[in-house]
Scaffold this active site. Structure first.
Site, mmCIF file in Angstrom:
data_model
loop_
_atom_site.group_PDB
_atom_site.id
_atom_site.type_symbol
_atom_site.label_atom_id
_atom_site.label_comp_id
_atom_site.label_asym_id
_atom_site.label_seq_id
_atom_site.Cartn_x
_atom_site.Cartn_y
_atom_site.Cartn_z
ATOM 1 N N PHE A 163 0.863 -1.186 0.000
ATOM 2 C CA PHE A 163 0.000 0.000 0.000
ATOM 3 C C PHE A 163 0.895 1.231 0.000
ATOM 4 O O PHE A 163 1.656 1.463 0.934
ATOM 5 C CB PHE A 163 -0.940 0.063 1.211
ATOM 6 C CG PHE A 163 -1.855 1.255 1.139
ATOM 7 C CD1 PHE A 163 -3.060 1.187 0.454
ATOM 8 C CD2 PHE A 163 -1.487 2.468 1.702
ATOM 9 C CE1 PHE A 163 -3.892 2.302 0.344
ATOM 10 C CE2 PHE A 163 -2.305 3.588 1.600
ATOM 11 C CZ PHE A 163 -3.512 3.502 0.920
ATOM 12 N N ASP B 86 9.351 2.845 1.846
ATOM 13 C CA ASP B 86 8.179 3.651 2.176
ATOM 14 C C ASP B 86 7.898 3.483 3.666
ATOM 15 O O ASP B 86 7.334 2.484 4.095
ATOM 16 C CB ASP B 86 6.985 3.213 1.329
ATOM 17 C CG ASP B 86 5.727 4.027 1.635
ATOM 18 O OD1 ASP B 86 5.747 4.813 2.607
ATOM 19 O OD2 ASP B 86 4.725 3.868 0.903
ATOM 20 N N LYS C 232 2.569 10.964 7.338
ATOM 21 C CA LYS C 232 1.703 10.702 8.486
ATOM 22 C C LYS C 232 2.199 11.389 9.763
ATOM 23 O O LYS C 232 1.928 12.562 9.939
ATOM 24 C CB LYS C 232 1.488 9.195 8.636
ATOM 25 C CG LYS C 232 0.640 8.674 7.460
ATOM 26 C CD LYS C 232 0.090 7.294 7.640
ATOM 27 C CE LYS C 232 -0.953 7.002 6.557
ATOM 28 N NZ LYS C 232 -0.675 5.831 5.737
HETATM 29 C C1 LIG Z 1 -0.826 5.891 4.278
HETATM 30 C C2 LIG Z 1 0.308 5.439 3.454
HETATM 31 C C3 LIG Z 1 0.651 6.109 2.266
HETATM 32 C C4 LIG Z 1 -0.179 7.228 1.703
HETATM 33 O O1 LIG Z 1 -0.239 8.328 2.527
HETATM 34 P P1 LIG Z 1 -1.381 9.437 2.268
HETATM 35 O O2 LIG Z 1 -0.984 10.567 3.162
HETATM 36 O O3 LIG Z 1 -2.686 8.822 2.644
HETATM 37 O O4 LIG Z 1 -1.328 9.775 0.827
HETATM 38 C C5 LIG Z 1 1.778 5.696 1.598
HETATM 39 N N1 LIG Z 1 2.514 4.664 2.047
HETATM 40 C C6 LIG Z 1 2.206 3.995 3.169
HETATM 41 C C7 LIG Z 1 3.088 2.883 3.621
HETATM 42 C C8 LIG Z 1 1.081 4.338 3.906
HETATM 43 O O5 LIG Z 1 0.754 3.657 4.992
#
Ligand SMILES: *Cc1c(COP(=O)(O)O)cnc(C)c1O
Length: 417
Positions: free
Chosen positions: A142, A227, A256
């Site tokens: 994700f 990520d 986040k």
């Molecule tokens: C939530 C998330 C994203 C996307 O972040 P947004 O601020 O919602 O665009 C990307 N990578 C990971 C691993 C995430 O958990």
């Protein structure tokens, strides 16, 4: 007050889009690990907005940084220097051991930035023929919701109806370093990975996987893009989840928690030769790195270190995982996680994680189910052991109810057959 709740829900139904299905609760206030609904009922937030509120709700130091900056200077274009951006980028690079950082807003934008950087690096530095660069990602990933990112999602619903998607991506199984090595070609630019998959079900890879991945990437001159939008900034008990395996990525995405729960702040950080592919006009964002975002992002990083939240998350997270693992209930299939990033997978034929989340909410615990029938626990890092205990006790009670009702259902089935 419950009338207000009905009004809120009907206004959202009338004027909103149907892309979320909220629980029937209207949250009106938050402080620390708690939020309150419009009838004054208190809930413990074991979800932490997917790591966005790692510092707890409305952390005073972060609210102060936000409001002071908002009264001094708001947004200016990146066409000018601000006195806030440089210190923020410097702090982020020093902490993570990366050479350079590029500010964006959402996590998805940080990932998009990484993909653009990797492709351009492949053409300008690695020497991949024009239009041929390929990026490998992991099954169950994700990385956000943009068209290019959902294009390589393995969740059918995330893709359904949104194509056509950009080419140039392929998937390998998560946790299988051999499959990655086999998938690489001379045209591979990067491997994109969450060190622990969040939305995919809090999936922790086998020990040694990430360090082997890093070795394979280095041997093939392929960028390792981690990520850590959800797993980073102390969530797993280390500053970065990849540090559990002693890995320093070539590109790193944070988001986040970086916005302190107050506003969206994300970063793409990279090795200097990767970041240097960007020249003026290549890429940008109106709000990325604006003075308020930079002030809050810097305060968030300072708070993480000054309050020793990484160490705290390691200690309290170990406690959380121990408590979850010691729940003796046949409904539980597996407990996974690291630090304050835990998932409890339930046997599909015995319990539905979504239904259990609704039951937990009635007991005063907010959480969220995710893929693989898994309930996620990712509370603010400031949570105490006794607060963890309270939430886990409620969880164990609710599981107990589910287990006894599914035993009854089995008996009934037996009686009818
Ligand atoms: C939530 C998330 C994203 C996307 O972040 P947004 O601020 O919602 O665009 C990307 N990578 C990971 C691993 C995430 O958990």
């Amino acid at each position: 007050m419950s009338g207000d709740r009905a009004i809120n829900a009907s206004l959202e139904a009338r004027f909103g889009a149907g892309n979320y299905a909220p629980l029937p609760v209207t949250i009106v206030r938050g402080e620390g690990v708690y939020v309150w609904d419009d009838s004054g009922r208190r809930y413990i937030d074991m979800m932490g907005a997917y790591s966005a509120v790692s510092f707890g709700h409305c952390h005073p130091r972060l609210v102060k940084a936000l409001t002071e900056q908002a009264q001094r200077l708001d947004t200016i274009s990146r066409a000018y220097f601000s006195d806030r951006l440089g210190p923020f980028l410097a702090r982020a690079c020093t902490l993570t051991g990366m050479d350079a950082a590029l500010p964006m807003n959402s996590g998805a934008e940080a990932v998009e930035t990484a993909l653009k950087a990797a492709r351009k690096w492949a053409y300008k530095v690695k020497g991949v023929p024009a239009g041929r660069a390929e990026i490998i990602a992991a099954e169950g990933n994700f990385h956000g919701r943009t068209i290019s990112i959902v294009g390589f999602s393995s969740v059918a619903q995330y893709r359904d109806g949104f194509g056509p998607f950009p080419p140039g991506f392929k998937l390998v199984p998560f946790g299988d370093a051999g499959a990655l090595a086999a998938a690489m070609t001379a045209e591979t630019a990067a491997f994109l990975i969450e060190p622990i998959q969040g939305e995919g079900g809090i999936n922790v890879p086998p020990p040694g996987y990430l360090s082997e991945v890093a070795r394979i990437c280095r041997a093939n001159n392929v960028l390792l893009l981690c990520d850590e939008v959800q797993s980073g900034l102390g969530r797993t008990g280390r500053l970065l989840a990849c540090q559990h395996d002693g890995v320093q990525p070539d590109g790193l995405m944070l988001g986040k928690a970086l916005g302190g729960g107050l506003l969206p702040v994300s970063l793409f950080l990279a090795r200097r030769d990767v970041m240097d592919v960007f020249t003026p006009g290549d890429h940008g964002s109106t709000f990325g790195g604006n003075p308020i975002a930079a002030a809050v992002g810097l305060a968030a990083l300072d708070t993480l270190i000054d309050e020793r939240l990484v160490e705290h998350a390691a200690a309290v997270g170990a406690h959380l995982l121990r408590r979850l693992a010691s729940i003796d209930n046949p409904v539980i299939r597996e407990v996974r996680g690291r630090g304050l990033f835990a998932g409890v997978e339930l046997h599909r034929d015995m319990a539905d994680a979504g239904a259990l989340v609704r039951r937990l909410f009635q007991s005063g615990v907010l959480t969220k189910d995710t893929h693989r029938n898994t309930i996620r626990f990712a509370p603010p890092l400031i949570i105490s052991e006794s607060q963890v205990d309270w939430a886990v006790d409620r969880f164990a009670e609710v599981l107990e109810e589910v287990a006894s009702s599914s035993v009854e259902a089995h008996h009934e089935q037996g009686a009818h057959s």
